[in-house]
Design an enzyme around this catalytic site. Structure first.
Site, mmCIF file in Angstrom:
data_model
loop_
_atom_site.group_PDB
_atom_site.id
_atom_site.type_symbol
_atom_site.label_atom_id
_atom_site.label_comp_id
_atom_site.label_asym_id
_atom_site.label_seq_id
_atom_site.Cartn_x
_atom_site.Cartn_y
_atom_site.Cartn_z
ATOM 1 N N THR A 87 21.689 -3.938 -79.058
ATOM 2 C CA THR A 87 20.229 -3.958 -79.125
ATOM 3 C C THR A 87 19.708 -2.587 -79.534
ATOM 4 O O THR A 87 20.184 -1.568 -79.043
ATOM 5 C CB THR A 87 19.660 -4.357 -77.763
ATOM 6 N N ARG A 115 21.496 -19.392 -77.021
ATOM 7 C CA ARG A 115 20.709 -18.602 -76.055
ATOM 8 C C ARG A 115 19.631 -17.807 -76.781
ATOM 9 O O ARG A 115 19.881 -17.178 -77.790
ATOM 10 C CB ARG A 115 21.610 -17.623 -75.318
ATOM 11 N N VAL A 116 18.427 -17.847 -76.256
ATOM 12 C CA VAL A 116 17.374 -16.959 -76.744
ATOM 13 C C VAL A 116 17.154 -15.921 -75.652
ATOM 14 O O VAL A 116 16.827 -16.265 -74.521
ATOM 15 C CB VAL A 116 16.067 -17.730 -77.013
ATOM 16 N N GLY A 117 17.386 -14.681 -75.997
ATOM 17 C CA GLY A 117 17.243 -13.622 -74.991
ATOM 18 C C GLY A 117 15.810 -13.139 -74.894
ATOM 19 O O GLY A 117 14.861 -13.798 -75.330
ATOM 20 N N ASP A 118 15.673 -11.958 -74.365
ATOM 21 C CA ASP A 118 14.335 -11.375 -74.157
ATOM 22 C C ASP A 118 13.760 -10.739 -75.423
ATOM 23 O O ASP A 118 12.536 -10.661 -75.581
ATOM 24 C CB ASP A 118 14.434 -10.274 -73.097
ATOM 25 N N THR A 138 15.440 -2.986 -73.379
ATOM 26 C CA THR A 138 16.832 -3.365 -73.589
ATOM 27 C C THR A 138 17.475 -3.554 -72.225
ATOM 28 O O THR A 138 16.969 -3.063 -71.226
ATOM 29 C CB THR A 138 17.555 -2.279 -74.440
ATOM 30 N N HIS A 140 19.648 -6.407 -69.437
ATOM 31 C CA HIS A 140 20.010 -7.786 -69.113
ATOM 32 C C HIS A 140 18.836 -8.723 -69.412
ATOM 33 O O HIS A 140 17.840 -8.743 -68.690
ATOM 34 C CB HIS A 140 20.428 -7.870 -67.640
HETATM 35 N N1 ASN Z 1 21.704 -5.010 -75.054
HETATM 36 C C1 ASN Z 1 20.619 -5.725 -74.819
HETATM 37 O O1 ASN Z 1 19.565 -5.171 -74.658
HETATM 38 C C2 ASN Z 1 20.772 -7.226 -74.732
HETATM 39 C C3 ASN Z 1 19.527 -8.039 -74.858
HETATM 40 N N2 ASN Z 1 18.447 -7.570 -74.016
HETATM 41 C C4 ASN Z 1 19.843 -9.476 -74.478
HETATM 42 O O2 ASN Z 1 19.896 -9.794 -73.318
HETATM 43 O O3 ASN Z 1 20.101 -10.260 -75.359
#
Ligand code: ASN
Length: 228
Positions: A87, A115-118, A138, A140
């Site tokens: 990220t 999966r759709v992340g944040d 950035t 979890h």
């Molecule tokens: N390294 C990251 O920031 C990962 C990102 N926030 C996710 O969960 O997809």
């Protein structure tokens, strides 16, 4: 009014052999963003240029390269995915006081298909509002989504807290409430900025009035003067 750009190259325990390349990478991206600012670019142009510099840097490109569609949201916030990489993100304020954020990710390793992340979710992986500031997060993703981390940070800012305190309080809350770790970069419309994280490391850099600031470890804030 000072124009500022801040970038991050992801959190987690960056291995020692990648530390120098990662620090050099964020410094180069912050310089790139700063030269767009100096050339009269808007905050939105700046975050796009800085994030593209990070995306194109092999230090932030792990795993198998593949391309996905870019997703854009205008005018205040542009978040997109491009290739599979760690990220990366950027925030900026230009001399007109406009702020912008960009967050780009390959997603967490071993994530579920689909999966759709944040990162592409406004209010979680990023948020920008000319009245309070811009944030790129950035860490979890599921935890960031649960606490809407970017918006949470700006809510504290709106209540009068400093950018660093707002980020620290929000990351602490995410740790206590959902046991998630992460990091955030923030700028305010008046040119204040902060880079804060609850992970072991987060590589970041900023250009503020011809000084390049950068760090990797908690509380580390190194600087060097930029050559004109
Ligand atoms: N390294 C990251 O920031 C990962 C990102 N926030 C996710 O969960 O997809």
């Amino acid at each position: 009014m000072s124009a500022v750009v801040v970038v991050h190259g992801g959190p987690w325990a960056i291995p020692e052999d990648l530390a120098k390349a990662s620090v050099d990478g964020v410094k180069a991206a912050a310089r790139q963003g700063s030269s767009v600012l100096k050339g009269g670019g808007s905050a939105l142009d700046v975050v796009e240029a800085a994030v593209m510099a990070l995306e194109d840097n092999p230090a932030f490109n792990a795993d198998i390269p593949y391309h996905t569609d870019r997703q854009r949201c205008k005018p205040v916030c542009r978040e997109y995915r491009h290739g599979h990489h760690d990220t990366v993100g950027a925030v900026a304020v230009d001399s007109d006081g406009n702020v912008a954020c960009a967050t780009s990710t390959g997603g967490l390793r071993y994530k579920m298909v689909g999966r759709v992340g944040d990162s592409p979710i406004i209010g979680s992986g990023g948020y920008a509002d000319n009245l309070s500031g811009a944030v790129s997060c950035t860490g979890h993703g599921e935890s960031i989504l649960k606490v809407t981390l970017a918006r949470l940070i700006l809510s504290h800012v709106e209540q009068g807290k400093s950018l660093a305190d707002s980020s620290q309080l929000s990351l602490q809350y995410m740790g206590d409430r959902v046991r998630g770790a992460g990091g955030a970069i923030v700028v305010s419309p008046s040119g204040q900025w902060a880079a804060t994280f609850s992970t072991e490391r987060m590589v970041w850099a900023s250009v503020d009035q011809d000084v390049l600031w950068y760090g990797l470890h908690p509380k580390e804030k190194l600087n060097e003067k930029l050559c004109q």
